[in-house]
Motif scaffolding. Structure first.
Motif, PDB file in Angstrom:
ATOM      1  N   PHE A 174       6.119   5.222  16.352  1.00 44.69           N
ATOM      2  CA  PHE A 174       4.678   5.425  16.248  1.00 44.69           C
ATOM      3  C   PHE A 174       4.006   5.228  17.607  1.00 44.69           C
ATOM      4  O   PHE A 174       4.569   4.613  18.515  1.00 44.69           O
ATOM      5  N   LYS A 175       2.784   5.723  17.730  1.00 41.99           N
ATOM      6  CA  LYS A 175       1.944   5.389  18.876  1.00 41.99           C
ATOM      7  C   LYS A 175       1.519   3.930  18.734  1.00 41.99           C
ATOM      8  O   LYS A 175       1.098   3.501  17.661  1.00 41.99           O
ATOM      9  N   ILE A 176       1.607   3.192  19.821  1.00 38.50           N
ATOM     10  CA  ILE A 176       1.308   1.761  19.734  1.00 38.50           C
ATOM     11  C   ILE A 176      -0.163   1.462  20.002  1.00 38.50           C
ATOM     12  O   ILE A 176      -0.831   2.142  20.788  1.00 38.50           O
ATOM     13  N   LYS A 177      -0.640   0.453  19.294  1.00 41.99           N
ATOM     14  CA  LYS A 177      -1.997  -0.056  19.494  1.00 41.99           C
ATOM     15  C   LYS A 177      -1.926  -1.571  19.344  1.00 41.99           C
ATOM     16  O   LYS A 177      -1.439  -2.080  18.334  1.00 41.99           O
ATOM     17  N   PHE A 178      -2.381  -2.292  20.360  1.00 44.10           N
ATOM     18  CA  PHE A 178      -2.314  -3.747  20.316  1.00 44.10           C
ATOM     19  C   PHE A 178      -3.546  -4.349  19.627  1.00 44.10           C
ATOM     20  O   PHE A 178      -4.653  -3.840  19.765  1.00 44.10           O
ATOM     21  N   GLU A 179      -3.309  -5.441  18.913  1.00 40.76           N
ATOM     22  CA  GLU A 179      -4.391  -6.204  18.286  1.00 40.76           C
ATOM     23  C   GLU A 179      -4.188  -7.685  18.573  1.00 40.76           C
ATOM     24  O   GLU A 179      -3.126  -8.238  18.241  1.00 40.76           O
ATOM     25  N   GLU A 185       0.811  -1.216   0.000  1.00 42.05           N
ATOM     26  CA  GLU A 185       0.000   0.000   0.000  1.00 42.05           C
ATOM     27  C   GLU A 185       0.848   1.272   0.000  1.00 42.05           C
ATOM     28  O   GLU A 185       0.363   2.346  -0.333  1.00 42.05           O
ATOM     29  N   PHE A 186       2.122   1.146   0.384  1.00 41.34           N
ATOM     30  CA  PHE A 186       2.985   2.334   0.380  1.00 41.34           C
ATOM     31  C   PHE A 186       4.362   2.048  -0.218  1.00 41.34           C
ATOM     32  O   PHE A 186       5.313   2.763   0.039  1.00 41.34           O
ATOM     33  N   SER A 187       4.456   1.015  -1.047  1.00 40.81           N
ATOM     34  CA  SER A 187       5.743   0.668  -1.654  1.00 40.81           C
ATOM     35  C   SER A 187       6.224   1.716  -2.657  1.00 40.81           C
ATOM     36  O   SER A 187       7.406   1.737  -3.017  1.00 40.81           O
ATOM     37  N   GLY A 206       0.405   6.958   7.854  1.00 46.76           N
ATOM     38  CA  GLY A 206       1.477   6.926   8.832  1.00 46.76           C
ATOM     39  C   GLY A 206       2.835   7.073   8.176  1.00 46.76           C
ATOM     40  O   GLY A 206       3.722   7.771   8.693  1.00 46.76           O
ATOM     41  N   VAL A 207       3.015   6.416   7.041  1.00 46.20           N
ATOM     42  CA  VAL A 207       4.271   6.530   6.294  1.00 46.20           C
ATOM     43  C   VAL A 207       4.462   7.954   5.788  1.00 46.20           C
ATOM     44  O   VAL A 207       5.559   8.512   5.851  1.00 46.20           O
ATOM     45  N   GLU A 234       1.944  11.018  15.508  1.00 41.66           N
ATOM     46  CA  GLU A 234       0.514  10.954  15.805  1.00 41.66           C
ATOM     47  C   GLU A 234      -0.093   9.662  15.267  1.00 41.66           C
ATOM     48  O   GLU A 234      -1.069   9.146  15.815  1.00 41.66           O
ATOM     49  N   SER A 235       0.478   9.135  14.214  1.00 43.15           N
ATOM     50  CA  SER A 235      -0.038   7.907  13.591  1.00 43.15           C
ATOM     51  C   SER A 235       0.235   6.698  14.482  1.00 43.15           C
ATOM     52  O   SER A 235       1.197   6.662  15.237  1.00 43.15           O
ATOM     53  N   GLU A 236      -0.632   5.704  14.348  1.00 49.48           N
ATOM     54  CA  GLU A 236      -0.529   4.500  15.170  1.00 49.48           C
ATOM     55  C   GLU A 236       0.137   3.354  14.415  1.00 49.48           C
ATOM     56  O   GLU A 236       0.087   3.286  13.189  1.00 49.48           O
ATOM     57  N   ILE A 237       0.717   2.467  15.189  1.00 48.51           N
ATOM     58  CA  ILE A 237       1.200   1.195  14.673  1.00 48.51           C
ATOM     59  C   ILE A 237       0.431   0.097  15.409  1.00 48.51           C
ATOM     60  O   ILE A 237       0.342   0.118  16.637  1.00 48.51           O
ATOM     61  N   ALA A 238      -0.184  -0.799  14.674  1.00 46.82           N
ATOM     62  CA  ALA A 238      -0.921  -1.909  15.273  1.00 46.82           C
ATOM     63  C   ALA A 238       0.037  -3.088  15.399  1.00 46.82           C
ATOM     64  O   ALA A 238       0.608  -3.549  14.413  1.00 46.82           O
ATOM     65  N   THR A 239       0.233  -3.531  16.620  1.00 46.87           N
ATOM     66  CA  THR A 239       1.202  -4.589  16.902  1.00 46.87           C
ATOM     67  C   THR A 239       0.502  -5.761  17.561  1.00 46.87           C
ATOM     68  O   THR A 239      -0.392  -5.582  18.390  1.00 46.87           O
ATOM     69  N   SER A 240       0.924  -6.950  17.210  1.00 41.69           N
ATOM     70  CA  SER A 240       0.311  -8.155  17.764  1.00 41.69           C
ATOM     71  C   SER A 240       0.504  -8.216  19.278  1.00 41.69           C
ATOM     72  O   SER A 240       1.595  -7.969  19.797  1.00 41.69           O
TER      73      SER A 240
END
Length: 228
Positions: free
Chosen positions: A102-107, A26-28, A88-89, A175-181
């Protein structure tokens, strides 16, 4: 030349590698991307369709080797089980930050994990520590100046932040989030996982003050492997 280069270290990520590649597609067009594999024993390496290398083991070494393949002004080290957006990129590229994450967000998440998310983002701002699951980025010139990641089997992200702290260079939080396992919290229990993380950091800081981090990391790795 694109401003951003992305290094994705992999090891036995066969189950999620297709999803990872779909995300980076999506951002390559915005970044050069290289996957650096640590000699996976499954089909991870064979399934990678982007530029890829397979030269060394341990995440720190893999990321250093991946960085050598890139000539971009800024580097992002992205875990294979993390997810970021095109926006985010774009924010990362637009911000003239030397170092950050990035700001972290767990999934998947939970009320308790949301409190850990808050604590992780607070840590970046006030303790000036960025961990790899938040997507560490750094200017290539600065990364090379400090010699890249120290060749450690664990704690390489912690060491990077401590090294930069000593140079009075502190991480910026996007400000953008990173979704991490959240799989390590789910599999081992959130309280127990959080306690272990704090224990390992204390062990490492104490060893660092005494100048014997390599022996300490070997000990931490033995404990970590025995508890998985």
């Amino acid at each position: 030349m694109k401003k951003l280069g992305i290094v994705i270290p992999t090891y036995n990520e066969e189950k999620i590698i297709d999803r990872t590649q779909e995300m980076v597609s999506e951002f390559s067009d915005l970044a050069d991307i290289v996957f650096s594999d640590g000699y996976s024993t499954d089909k991870t390496y064979e399934k990678i369709n982007f530029k890829k290398i397979q030269r060394t083991r341990y995440r720190s070494n893999q990321m250093n080797e991946g960085a050598k393949e890139l000539r971009n002004d800024k580097l992002l080290f992205l875990h294979a089980d993390s997810k970021i957006s095109r926006d985010g990129v774009l924010e990362l590229i637009e911000r003239d930050y030397d170092f950050g994450c990035f700001k972290i967000k767990f999934e998947p998440t939970s009320l308790f994990l949301k409190s850990i998310e808050w604590g992780s983002n607070f840590r970046v701002k006030h303790r000036h520590i960025a961990f790899g699951d938040q997507g560490i980025f750094i200017k290539k010139e600065l990364f090379e100046k400090i010699g890249g990641f120290k060749p450690l089997p664990l704690m390489e992200d912690y060491e990077l932040s401590l090294t930069l702290q000593e140079m009075e260079i502190y991480p910026k939080l996007l400000e953008s989030e990173i979704a991490t396992s959240s799989r390590r919290f789910v599999n081992n229990g959130p309280l127990k996982t959080l306690y272990r993380m704090q224990k390992y950091q204390k062990m490492y800081r104490d060893a660092r003050e005494k100048g014997n981090i390599f022996l300490c990391v070997e000990e931490i790795e033995k404990i970590y492997r025995s508890q998985k």
